[in-house]
Design an enzyme around this catalytic site. Structure first.
Site, mmCIF file in Angstrom:
data_model
loop_
_atom_site.group_PDB
_atom_site.id
_atom_site.type_symbol
_atom_site.label_atom_id
_atom_site.label_comp_id
_atom_site.label_asym_id
_atom_site.label_seq_id
_atom_site.Cartn_x
_atom_site.Cartn_y
_atom_site.Cartn_z
ATOM 1 N N TRP A 259 0.829 -1.221 0.000
ATOM 2 C CA TRP A 259 0.000 0.000 0.000
ATOM 3 C C TRP A 259 0.854 1.258 0.000
ATOM 4 O O TRP A 259 0.479 2.271 -0.594
ATOM 5 C CB TRP A 259 -1.026 -0.032 1.131
ATOM 6 C CG TRP A 259 -2.033 -1.117 0.868
ATOM 7 C CD1 TRP A 259 -2.196 -2.275 1.564
ATOM 8 C CD2 TRP A 259 -2.980 -1.167 -0.230
ATOM 9 N NE1 TRP A 259 -3.182 -3.042 0.970
ATOM 10 C CE2 TRP A 259 -3.675 -2.397 -0.119
ATOM 11 C CE3 TRP A 259 -3.292 -0.319 -1.280
ATOM 12 C CZ2 TRP A 259 -4.677 -2.775 -1.029
ATOM 13 C CZ3 TRP A 259 -4.287 -0.695 -2.185
ATOM 14 C CH2 TRP A 259 -4.968 -1.906 -2.055
ATOM 15 N N LYS B 215 -12.925 -1.746 6.898
ATOM 16 C CA LYS B 215 -12.222 -2.691 7.761
ATOM 17 C C LYS B 215 -12.659 -2.483 9.205
ATOM 18 O O LYS B 215 -13.341 -3.329 9.771
ATOM 19 C CB LYS B 215 -10.723 -2.524 7.621
ATOM 20 C CG LYS B 215 -10.274 -2.786 6.184
ATOM 21 C CD LYS B 215 -8.929 -2.210 5.879
ATOM 22 C CE LYS B 215 -8.680 -2.080 4.396
ATOM 23 N NZ LYS B 215 -8.763 -3.329 3.660
ATOM 24 N N ASP C 227 -1.897 6.610 6.348
ATOM 25 C CA ASP C 227 -2.970 5.786 5.789
ATOM 26 C C ASP C 227 -3.314 4.728 6.842
ATOM 27 O O ASP C 227 -2.655 3.701 6.944
ATOM 28 C CB ASP C 227 -2.491 5.122 4.486
ATOM 29 C CG ASP C 227 -3.498 4.091 3.971
ATOM 30 O OD1 ASP C 227 -4.589 3.954 4.567
ATOM 31 O OD2 ASP C 227 -3.188 3.431 2.962
HETATM 32 N N1 PMP Z 1 -4.475 1.358 2.077
HETATM 33 C C1 PMP Z 1 -4.523 0.265 2.869
HETATM 34 C C2 PMP Z 1 -3.603 0.176 4.049
HETATM 35 C C3 PMP Z 1 -5.426 -0.765 2.569
HETATM 36 O O1 PMP Z 1 -5.465 -1.858 3.338
HETATM 37 C C4 PMP Z 1 -6.277 -0.645 1.450
HETATM 38 C C5 PMP Z 1 -7.297 -1.691 1.091
HETATM 39 N N2 PMP Z 1 -7.053 -2.953 1.438
HETATM 40 C C6 PMP Z 1 -6.170 0.499 0.657
HETATM 41 C C7 PMP Z 1 -5.267 1.491 1.003
HETATM 42 C C8 PMP Z 1 -7.039 0.679 -0.544
HETATM 43 O O2 PMP Z 1 -8.297 1.017 -0.108
HETATM 44 P P1 PMP Z 1 -9.511 1.327 -1.091
HETATM 45 O O3 PMP Z 1 -9.844 0.033 -1.728
HETATM 46 O O4 PMP Z 1 -10.553 1.818 -0.110
HETATM 47 O O5 PMP Z 1 -9.092 2.369 -2.041
#
Ligand code: PMP
Length: 357
Positions: free
Chosen positions: A102, A196, A172
């Site tokens: 991420w 989550k 994040d």
């Molecule tokens: N950042 C993190 C730490 C995540 O776990 C996730 C999704 N698993 C995301 C970003 C992406 O999130 P989204 O699908 O809501 O864009």
């Protein structure tokens, strides 16, 4: 009572009590004769729900008054672009810490808008530890420092909060928000996709320090302009009303459960059970992450003999443990154990894991 324990990484398990309340209120919300989904976001009935959710979140996280809380759409990945667009101002450079999947996505997106300095990375040890603060090389003139406190796929979590002096720290927190107490005043911006630990998909929470609201680039879309949305109470456009309502029910459930100190105790015990089982399996299961930086929320593991993965997942499913498959980019298994996963789920998982080798 549900028949399975859901270890999905997100969208993920929600507290059963919350779902029951939503079900009971679905058709006729508190005597209004309509569903929350059918109500104008400007209706006093909805604005009361919206304000209560914000005030409960503020209370849970102890958010100082000089921070705005925004309830937006677009998910965490929209924030990968919106953080630079809202924070760069006239600056052209930002610092990023790379701790896995991420972080890399956030970096790739930020590069579309500015010069990215990778101030630290744990790529050389395959993201099994977080880079120590004294190894960071922060750049002069960076608009902010971005990091990912919990890497949802790698199961790597910072056990400490970075120090960035006067440069705003941006986090994040998609997969760790509300899992334990936090000193919000240490951060410039905290953002998280809801699916989550907060509620259903479709909602993104952004917590932003007020003095950072003056740096939006002119090209930022209005619906994603932090200042505009802060001034409009996140209602410049139609917000994701159902997701906001449901997140409010989750916040209320957390308060009833005892708040974040209590949640942290439970979460630590839950994670300890799974890691102890993995480490005590005589090498049958493996988790490569430095024990000091293991995630409390996402416990990835592999079976030394990878050909057994399918059989493991099948046996687990029969035993009532679902969504344990690892992320498609890495394979193996992953148990996500967010706040709504009852301790009983981890006890049961431990028993099932231990019985399989
Ligand atoms: N950042 C993190 C730490 C995540 O776990 C996730 C999704 N698993 C995301 C970003 C992406 O999130 P989204 O699908 O809501 O864009």
């Amino acid at each position: 009572m549900r028949r399975v324990f859901n270890f999905g990484a997100g969208p993920a398990v929600l507290p059963e009590e919350v779902l029951e309340q939503a079900r009971d209120e679905l058709i006729d919300l508190r005597g209004t004769g309509m569903s929350v989904m059918e109500m104008s976001h400007r209706d006093p009935g909805f604005t009361a729900i919206a304000h209560q959710a914000e005030s409960d979140l503020r209370e849970l996280m102890n958010i100082p008054p000089n921070y705005k809380v925004l309830f937006l759409q677009g998910g965490a990945q929209a924030q990968f672009a919106l953080v630079p667009l809202n924070l760069l101002g006239k600056k052209t450079r930002a610092d990023y810490i790379n701790t896995g999947h991420w972080s890399k996505r956030a970096i790739a997106e930020a590069k579309r808008f500015c010069t990215v300095n990778i101030a630290a990375s744990s790529e050389s040890n395959n993201f099994t530890t977080v880079p120590a603060q004294d190894e960071w090389s922060l750049s002069a003139g960076a608009a902010y420092v971005h990091y990912t406190p919990n890497e949802t796929i790698g199961g790597l979590e910072f056990p400490w909060v970075p120090e960035t002096g006067d440069v705003p720290l941006v986090a994040d927190m998609s997969s760790t928000i509300l899992s334990r107490p936090l000193d919000v005043s240490h951060f410039g911006v905290i953002y998280a996709g809801a699916q989550k630990n907060l509620g259903p998909a479709g909602l993104t929470v952004v917590i932003v320090r007020e003095d950072l609201l003056s740096y939006a680039r002119p090209e930022v879309p209005s619906v994603f302009n932090y200042r505009l949305q802060a001034d409009e109470g996140s209602m410049y456009n139609t917000p994701p009303t159902f997701a906001w309502y449901l997140a409010g029910l989750v916040f209320n459930w957390l308060k009833r459960t005892g708040g974040l100190m209590r949640m942290a105790e439970i979460n630590r015990r839950k994670a300890d059970k799974l890691y102890a089982c993995i480490d005590g399996s005589g090498g049958f299961y493996r988790n490569p992450v430095d024990p000091k930086c293991r995630s409390w929320m996402n416990v990835p593991f592999s079976i030394a003999d990878g050909s057994l993965d399918q059989a493991f997942l099948q046996e687990a499913r029969v035993a009532g443990l679902v969504q344990l498959k690892g992320h498609r980019s890495v394979g193996g298994m992953r148990a996500s154990i967010y706040n709504a996963m009852p301790e009983e789920g981890c006890r049961h998982a431990r028993a099932v894991y231990a019985a399989l080798p």
